[in-house]
Design a protein around this motif. Structure first.
Motif, mmCIF file in Angstrom:
data_model
loop_
_atom_site.group_PDB
_atom_site.id
_atom_site.type_symbol
_atom_site.label_atom_id
_atom_site.label_comp_id
_atom_site.label_asym_id
_atom_site.label_seq_id
_atom_site.Cartn_x
_atom_site.Cartn_y
_atom_site.Cartn_z
ATOM 1 N N ASP A 201 0.827 -1.209 0.000
ATOM 2 C CA ASP A 201 0.000 0.000 0.000
ATOM 3 C C ASP A 201 0.859 1.256 0.000
ATOM 4 N N CYS A 202 1.871 1.271 0.862
ATOM 5 C CA CYS A 202 2.771 2.435 0.928
ATOM 6 C C CYS A 202 3.489 2.649 -0.397
ATOM 7 N N LEU A 203 4.014 1.561 -0.964
ATOM 8 C CA LEU A 203 4.758 1.664 -2.223
ATOM 9 C C LEU A 203 3.853 2.157 -3.346
ATOM 10 N N ARG A 204 2.643 1.614 -3.418
ATOM 11 C CA ARG A 204 1.714 2.022 -4.480
ATOM 12 C C ARG A 204 1.447 3.522 -4.432
ATOM 13 N N ARG A 205 1.235 4.035 -3.249
ATOM 14 C CA ARG A 205 0.931 5.465 -3.102
ATOM 15 C C ARG A 205 2.148 6.336 -3.350
ATOM 16 N N ASP A 206 3.323 5.802 -3.046
ATOM 17 C CA ASP A 206 4.547 6.577 -3.221
ATOM 18 C C ASP A 206 4.961 6.714 -4.684
ATOM 19 N N ILE A 207 4.697 5.670 -5.496
ATOM 20 C CA ILE A 207 5.231 5.672 -6.861
ATOM 21 C C ILE A 207 4.147 5.719 -7.938
ATOM 22 N N GLN A 208 2.905 6.011 -7.548
ATOM 23 C CA GLN A 208 1.821 5.998 -8.524
ATOM 24 C C GLN A 208 2.020 7.048 -9.620
ATOM 25 N N ASN A 209 2.734 8.129 -9.321
ATOM 26 C CA ASN A 209 2.956 9.161 -10.333
ATOM 27 C C ASN A 209 4.001 8.770 -11.374
ATOM 28 N N PHE A 210 4.667 7.641 -11.178
ATOM 29 C CA PHE A 210 5.677 7.179 -12.135
ATOM 30 C C PHE A 210 5.112 6.139 -13.113
ATOM 31 N N GLY A 211 3.811 5.905 -13.056
ATOM 32 C CA GLY A 211 3.196 4.952 -13.976
ATOM 33 C C GLY A 211 3.407 3.501 -13.604
ATOM 34 N N VAL A 212 3.826 3.240 -12.367
ATOM 35 C CA VAL A 212 4.059 1.872 -11.897
ATOM 36 C C VAL A 212 2.858 1.420 -11.065
ATOM 37 N N ASN A 213 2.335 0.241 -11.384
ATOM 38 C CA ASN A 213 1.228 -0.336 -10.621
ATOM 39 C C ASN A 213 1.764 -1.338 -9.601
ATOM 40 N N VAL A 214 1.197 -1.319 -8.416
ATOM 41 C CA VAL A 214 1.546 -2.287 -7.368
ATOM 42 C C VAL A 214 0.285 -3.088 -7.049
ATOM 43 N N CYS A 215 0.350 -4.388 -7.265
ATOM 44 C CA CYS A 215 -0.804 -5.269 -7.079
ATOM 45 C C CYS A 215 -0.538 -6.269 -5.953
ATOM 46 N N ILE A 216 -1.582 -6.591 -5.217
ATOM 47 C CA ILE A 216 -1.483 -7.527 -4.102
ATOM 48 C C ILE A 216 -2.340 -8.750 -4.394
ATOM 49 N N ILE A 217 -1.734 -9.927 -4.323
ATOM 50 C CA ILE A 217 -2.456 -11.188 -4.498
ATOM 51 C C ILE A 217 -2.722 -11.778 -3.118
ATOM 52 N N GLU A 218 -3.988 -12.076 -2.829
ATOM 53 C CA GLU A 218 -4.380 -12.599 -1.520
ATOM 54 C C GLU A 218 -5.011 -13.986 -1.665
ATOM 55 N N PRO A 219 -4.180 -15.023 -1.805
ATOM 56 C CA PRO A 219 -4.741 -16.379 -1.957
ATOM 57 C C PRO A 219 -5.361 -16.877 -0.659
ATOM 58 N N GLY A 220 -6.378 -17.724 -0.829
ATOM 59 C CA GLY A 220 -6.897 -18.463 0.306
ATOM 60 C C GLY A 220 -6.005 -19.667 0.551
ATOM 61 N N PHE A 221 -6.580 -20.752 1.024
ATOM 62 C CA PHE A 221 -5.804 -21.967 1.309
ATOM 63 C C PHE A 221 -5.769 -22.856 0.061
#
Length: 331
Positions: A201-221
């Motif tokens: 979350d921190c990284l996404r907000r910090d670098i969003q102006n550089f055109g870089v997307n940060v995605c989080i994968i949340e698998p179950g079991f």
């Protein structure tokens, strides 16, 4: 009478307008969600933890899509198995994410592979789950062994490779877990996955102006080495054997057996064998023009863990209290 009719007409109009707006929003969302990037064969993706599980399957899928895959494997055997299952454009590198030297060597190798194009995708998939168990059973070394891979290793990989991702205006895909939403057991796993969530979350907000997307994968079991019962039970016995007589007495002689039975029940009931539910999310994060911020993979993630994460803490506490065995000297 006339006033009531006018009010009714106005209410109907508002309802229609709102319904049309919601329908339009859904249609636009689906359209944007299905847009895919072009020139895939010119894009490089680096994936960590490719010896088995999600990473191994993802590399094979990306290779079929046409990506230039750079696979970080912990062992030579894992690298050889992957190369035999993929095409000539996939390349492997022996990588230990807990080693700064290993990460720096992987970075220099990657720079040579990608050239001036930069790195389109970094998938931080490497992870370990054990030891898991009651927090009181852990030593600091037990926490550190997991945090070094899942948290510190993930952060160090990202910070080293980020300039290459910025050059390509690409994506960072971090593999968290539903246990990064709900802390269901002790040990370093839940701690590390909460860290993956917050760092992303921190990284996404910090670098969003550089055109870089940060995605989080949340698998179950899912049925992977992370959820394999044999090593889980072996680690629980190790943790139990290192406890002091006083702590063992407080839990009771039968607690360990009851705890293991519950772990078996949970893993056999919830674990999904279809790993593609996770790798499909990873692929979308790399292929979509507009990737999502979070991807929840698995029926248990969508129907159990994610809804549970929005519940008051007391609800989660009561639910876990009902599932887990009670110590002999509990109050």
């Amino acid at each position: 009478m006339l006033y009531a009719f006018c009010a009714y007409s106005n209410n109907c109009t508002c309802t229609y307008v709102l319904g049309a707006f919601v329908l339009l929003w859904v249609l636009v969302w689906f359209y944007r969600d299905n847009l895919e990037i072009t020139k895939v064969s010119e894009k490089h993706v680096f994936v960590t933890g490719c010896d088995s599980g999600f990473g191994h399957l993802l590399c094979k899928c990306l290779d079929k899509c046409g990506f230039r895959v750079l696979a970080g494997c912990l062992t030579e055997k894992g690298a050889d198995d992957l190369k035999r299952a993929t095409g000539p454009f996939l390349k492997t590198f022996i990588l230990d994410v807990t080693s700064t030297i290993s990460i720096q060597k992987a970075l220099e190798w990657t720079k040579k592979e990608v050239g001036d194009k930069g790195l389109w995708g970094l998938v931080n998939n490497a992870g370990r789950s054990l030891p898991m168990g009651p927090s009181e059973w852990m030593k600091i070394e037990d926490f550190q062994s997991t945090l070094k891979v899942n948290m510190t290793g993930m952060i160090e990989m990202t910070m080293n490779f980020l300039p290459l991702v910025k050059k390509a205006r690409g994506r960072v895909v971090n593999v968290a877990s539903v246990l990064g939403r709900v802390a269901a057991n002790g040990g370093g796993y839940c701690v590390s996955k909460f860290a993956v969530e917050s760092f992303s979350d921190c990284l996404r907000r910090d670098i969003q102006n550089f055109g870089v997307n940060v995605c989080i994968i949340e698998p179950g079991f899912f049925k992977t080495q992370v959820t394999s019962l044999e090593p889980i039970e072996r680690e629980l016995h190790r943790l139990w054997n290192q406890l002091t007589p006083e702590v063992k007495e407080s839990y009771g002689d039968k607690y360990l057996d009851k705890y293991i039975k519950i772990q078996r029940l949970i893993m056999n009931t919830i674990c999904d064998s279809d790993l593609s539910k996770v790798t499909n999310c990873m692929e979308h994060a790399l292929l979509a023009v507009h990737p999502r911020t979070r991807y929840s993979a698995g029926w248990d993630a969508k129907l159990l863990w994610i809804p549970l994460s929005y519940m008051p803490a007391c609800v989660v506490d009561i639910a876990l209290k009902l599932v887990l065995p009670k110590p002999a000297k509990s109050v």
